[in-house]
Design an enzyme around this catalytic site. Structure first.
Site, PDB file in Angstrom:
ATOM      1  N   ASP A  51       0.850  -1.203   0.000  1.00 36.16           N
ATOM      2  CA  ASP A  51       0.000   0.000   0.000  1.00 36.16           C
ATOM      3  C   ASP A  51       0.880   1.247   0.000  1.00 36.16           C
ATOM      4  O   ASP A  51       2.022   1.218   0.491  1.00 36.16           O
ATOM      5  CB  ASP A  51      -0.933   0.029   1.225  1.00 36.16           C
ATOM      6  CG  ASP A  51      -2.199   0.830   0.964  1.00 36.16           C
ATOM      7  OD1 ASP A  51      -3.268   0.212   0.764  1.00 36.16           O
ATOM      8  OD2 ASP A  51      -2.122   2.080   0.924  1.00 36.16           O
ATOM      9  N   ASP A 106       3.643   1.898  -4.212  1.00 35.07           N
ATOM     10  CA  ASP A 106       2.827   2.780  -5.048  1.00 35.07           C
ATOM     11  C   ASP A 106       2.675   2.030  -6.366  1.00 35.07           C
ATOM     12  O   ASP A 106       3.662   1.815  -7.089  1.00 35.07           O
ATOM     13  CB  ASP A 106       3.542   4.125  -5.253  1.00 35.07           C
ATOM     14  CG  ASP A 106       2.774   5.039  -6.200  1.00 35.07           C
ATOM     15  OD1 ASP A 106       1.833   4.566  -6.866  1.00 35.07           O
ATOM     16  OD2 ASP A 106       3.136   6.230  -6.280  1.00 35.07           O
ATOM     17  N   TYR A 152     -13.170   7.321 -14.191  1.00 25.29           N
ATOM     18  CA  TYR A 152     -13.281   6.095 -13.380  1.00 25.29           C
ATOM     19  C   TYR A 152     -13.858   4.952 -14.220  1.00 25.29           C
ATOM     20  O   TYR A 152     -13.327   3.838 -14.220  1.00 25.29           O
ATOM     21  CB  TYR A 152     -14.148   6.369 -12.143  1.00 25.29           C
ATOM     22  CG  TYR A 152     -14.176   5.208 -11.168  1.00 25.29           C
ATOM     23  CD1 TYR A 152     -13.038   4.860 -10.445  1.00 25.29           C
ATOM     24  CD2 TYR A 152     -15.332   4.457 -10.979  1.00 25.29           C
ATOM     25  CE1 TYR A 152     -13.054   3.785  -9.553  1.00 25.29           C
ATOM     26  CE2 TYR A 152     -15.357   3.383 -10.085  1.00 25.29           C
ATOM     27  CZ  TYR A 152     -14.217   3.056  -9.373  1.00 25.29           C
ATOM     28  OH  TYR A 152     -14.230   1.991  -8.495  1.00 25.29           O
ATOM     29  N   LYS A 183     -12.028   1.363 -15.321  1.00 28.46           N
ATOM     30  CA  LYS A 183     -12.531   0.052 -14.907  1.00 28.46           C
ATOM     31  C   LYS A 183     -12.932  -0.798 -16.115  1.00 28.46           C
ATOM     32  O   LYS A 183     -12.827  -2.031 -16.074  1.00 28.46           O
ATOM     33  CB  LYS A 183     -13.689   0.218 -13.917  1.00 28.46           C
ATOM     34  CG  LYS A 183     -13.248   0.862 -12.593  1.00 28.46           C
ATOM     35  CD  LYS A 183     -12.166   0.041 -11.902  1.00 28.46           C
ATOM     36  CE  LYS A 183     -11.751   0.583 -10.558  1.00 28.46           C
ATOM     37  NZ  LYS A 183     -10.758  -0.260  -9.881  1.00 28.46           N
ATOM     38  N   THR A 221     -16.462   1.666   2.002  1.00 31.76           N
ATOM     39  CA  THR A 221     -15.015   1.818   2.214  1.00 31.76           C
ATOM     40  C   THR A 221     -14.692   3.315   2.219  1.00 31.76           C
ATOM     41  O   THR A 221     -15.602   4.144   2.314  1.00 31.76           O
ATOM     42  CB  THR A 221     -14.220   1.163   1.057  1.00 31.76           C
ATOM     43  OG1 THR A 221     -14.478   1.915  -0.130  1.00 31.76           O
ATOM     44  CG2 THR A 221     -14.595  -0.295   0.836  1.00 31.76           C
TER      45      THR A 221
HETATM   46  N1  LIG Z   1     -15.939   0.927  -2.544  1.00 32.36           N
HETATM   47  C1  LIG Z   1     -16.660   0.757  -3.637  1.00 32.36           C
HETATM   48  O1  LIG Z   1     -17.858   1.110  -3.691  1.00 32.36           O
HETATM   49  C2  LIG Z   1     -16.032   0.107  -4.829  1.00 32.36           C
HETATM   50  C3  LIG Z   1     -16.877  -0.370  -5.841  1.00 32.36           C
HETATM   51  C4  LIG Z   1     -16.313  -0.975  -6.953  1.00 32.36           C
HETATM   52  C5  LIG Z   1     -14.947  -1.127  -7.048  1.00 32.36           C
HETATM   53  N2  LIG Z   1     -14.147  -0.644  -6.046  1.00 32.36           N
HETATM   54  C6  LIG Z   1     -12.698  -0.813  -6.216  1.00 32.36           C
HETATM   55  O2  LIG Z   1     -12.174  -1.503  -5.100  1.00 32.36           O
HETATM   56  C7  LIG Z   1     -10.778  -1.227  -4.979  1.00 32.36           C
HETATM   57  C8  LIG Z   1     -10.426  -0.935  -3.528  1.00 32.36           C
HETATM   58  O3  LIG Z   1     -11.037   0.290  -3.153  1.00 32.36           O
HETATM   59  P1  LIG Z   1     -11.782   0.505  -1.750  1.00 32.36           P
HETATM   60  O4  LIG Z   1     -13.213   0.704  -2.057  1.00 32.36           O
HETATM   61  O5  LIG Z   1     -11.373  -0.504  -0.774  1.00 32.36           O
HETATM   62  O6  LIG Z   1     -11.207   1.954  -1.380  1.00 32.36           O
HETATM   63  P2  LIG Z   1     -10.279   2.451  -0.174  1.00 32.36           P
HETATM   64  O7  LIG Z   1      -9.947   3.862  -0.524  1.00 32.36           O
HETATM   65  O8  LIG Z   1     -10.945   2.176   1.118  1.00 32.36           O
HETATM   66  O9  LIG Z   1      -8.982   1.538  -0.290  1.00 32.36           O
HETATM   67  C9  LIG Z   1      -8.065   1.700  -1.344  1.00 32.36           C
HETATM   68  C10 LIG Z   1      -6.664   1.340  -0.870  1.00 32.36           C
HETATM   69  O10 LIG Z   1      -5.767   1.560  -1.988  1.00 32.36           O
HETATM   70  C11 LIG Z   1      -4.649   2.305  -1.527  1.00 32.36           C
HETATM   71  N3  LIG Z   1      -4.054   3.060  -2.631  1.00 32.36           N
HETATM   72  C12 LIG Z   1      -4.505   4.188  -3.228  1.00 32.36           C
HETATM   73  N4  LIG Z   1      -3.633   4.595  -4.179  1.00 32.36           N
HETATM   74  C13 LIG Z   1      -2.622   3.691  -4.188  1.00 32.36           C
HETATM   75  C14 LIG Z   1      -1.430   3.550  -4.946  1.00 32.36           C
HETATM   76  N5  LIG Z   1      -1.075   4.452  -5.883  1.00 32.36           N
HETATM   77  N6  LIG Z   1      -0.623   2.489  -4.706  1.00 32.36           N
HETATM   78  C15 LIG Z   1      -0.947   1.584  -3.743  1.00 32.36           C
HETATM   79  N7  LIG Z   1      -2.039   1.683  -2.973  1.00 32.36           N
HETATM   80  C16 LIG Z   1      -2.881   2.715  -3.202  1.00 32.36           C
HETATM   81  C17 LIG Z   1      -5.203   3.185  -0.425  1.00 32.36           C
HETATM   82  O11 LIG Z   1      -4.188   3.653   0.447  1.00 32.36           O
HETATM   83  C18 LIG Z   1      -6.199   2.242   0.265  1.00 32.36           C
HETATM   84  O12 LIG Z   1      -5.580   1.481   1.270  1.00 32.36           O
HETATM   85  C19 LIG Z   1     -10.507  -0.080  -5.945  1.00 32.36           C
HETATM   86  O13 LIG Z   1      -9.902  -0.594  -7.123  1.00 32.36           O
HETATM   87  C20 LIG Z   1     -11.889   0.465  -6.239  1.00 32.36           C
HETATM   88  O14 LIG Z   1     -11.948   1.126  -7.478  1.00 32.36           O
HETATM   89  C21 LIG Z   1     -14.652  -0.039  -4.956  1.00 32.36           C
END
Ligand SMILES: NC(=O)c1ccc[n+]([C@@H]2O[C@H](COP(=O)([O-])OP(=O)(O)OC[C@H]3O[C@@H](n4cnc5c(N)ncnc54)[C@H](O)[C@@H]3O)[C@@H](O)[C@H]2O)c1
Length: 295
Positions: free
Chosen positions: A38, A64, A158, A162, A193
């Site tokens: 992370d 990253d 976004y 995706k 989240t």
């Molecule tokens: N939450 C939703 O509703 C939802 C729906 C569909 C898809 N997603 C996808 O799920 C995945 C996880 O997101 P989430 O909802 O848990 O969000 P979140 O923000 O809670 O978690 C995302 C994590 O990714 C890390 N991160 C961000 N940029 C980064 C980078 N450059 N390098 C490494 N780590 C990085 C953040 O520090 C965090 O720990 C994402 O790909 C998001 O697009 C989320």
């Protein structure tokens, strides 16, 4: 513990919180060694400890996902610690900033595409050779979104990112099947989240020039709408349980919100209708009799 995951190793990006952490815990409880990467090293340290307290084998690495060199380092460290790599979960992703086409800064597009698309590519490029190295097979799980299955207004960056993840998954699923590497796209709708607060980890290299910056009021309206939707989402532990269930039956698309079927079937029908229009076209209709080229 007897299951197909026990004793194997998973690298999970963006595992310090949200979906990534829930998947780390669920896979760890199946007996996997968890390598969590992370960009947020404070959150990573806290989450690492939480998994250790649950008796899970964990290696935490600063990562990253937009930096390929860092991905290579994570794979080296994973092999040093656990010998082999079997799974990569390309989970790290950012939500971007909702806004009109003309209001969305180029720097925001680059940030979203670099993290959500290039981050997934780099993850696969660094991990797939390590998974191929042994003959035990493995998994590539790409966290896409329902947003990859349909376009949404004010979220072009976004959705585009995706859709690219879904497309990469479909390509890689066929390419890696002979290696016994199963590839899936996880496509959730809203999950509770911190995705609506993605800007907390926005790197300096994607800073917006003052001349490009969006109007603060418009930004706030978009942010409020996104926060409300995410807050109403399903809990991460339900999503993680669903992923384990779907992996057992080797699905390519993993859905967590069956109620969205009506939305994607509307899109599929529109695509099919466009084919009927083309078949009836005096210009291209004759091509129906020609051979289809596939790889
Ligand atoms: N939450 C939703 O509703 C939802 C729906 C569909 C898809 N997603 C996808 O799920 C995945 C996880 O997101 P989430 O909802 O848990 O969000 P979140 O923000 O809670 O978690 C995302 C994590 O990714 C890390 N991160 C961000 N940029 C980064 C980078 N450059 N390098 C490494 N780590 C990085 C953040 O520090 C965090 O720990 C994402 O790909 C998001 O697009 C989320």
């Amino acid at each position: 513990m007897s299951n197909e995951f026990n004793g194997k190793t998973a690298i999970i990006s963006g595992a310090a919180g949200g979906i990534g952490l829930a998947l780390a815990e669920a896979l760890g409880q199946q007996g996997m060694n968890i390598v969590m990467g992370d960009i947020d090293i404070q959150a990573l340290a806290v989450s690492r400890q939480a998994l250790l307290d649950k008796g899970i084998n964990v290696l935490a690495c600063e990562l990253d996902v937009t930096d390929y060199k860092q991905w290579q380092d994570v794979v080296s460290r994973a092999k040093e610690a656990y010998g082999k790599v079997h799974m990569v979960v390309n989970n790290a992703g950012v939500g971007g900033i909702p806004g009109k086409i003309e209001d969305t800064e180029h720097a925001t597009w680059r940030w979203v595409m670099d993290v959500n698309v290039m981050g997934v590519l780099y993850g696969a490029q660094a991990c797939v050779p390590a998974i191929k190295e042994h003959s035990e097979g493995g998994w590539v799980i790409n966290v896409a979104s329902m947003a990859g299955m349909l376009g949404m207004p004010y979220a072009g960056a976004y959705c585009a990112s995706k859709a690219a993840v879904v497309s990469m998954t479909e390509s890689w699923a066929v390419e890696l099947a002979p290696h016994n590497i199963h590839v899936s796209a996880l496509c959730p709708a809203f999950v509770k989240t911190r995705i609506h607060e993605s800007h907390r980890n926005r790197q300096e290299k994607y800073a917006v020039a003052p001349t490009e910056r969006q109007d603060k009021k418009k930004l706030q309206a978009g942010a409020n709408a996104a926060a409300l939707a995410v807050e109403s989402g399903i809990p991460v532990n339900v999503l993680a349980e669903r992923v384990l269930e779907a992996l057992a039956s080797k699905q390519t698309y993993i859905y967590t919100h069956p109620n969205y079927r009506k939305v994607t079937s509307g899109r599929s029908k529109a695509i099919d209708k466009a084919f009927v229009d083309a078949q009836e076209s005096p210009v291209v209709g004759h091509l129906i009799d020609e051979e289809i080229v596939t790889f």
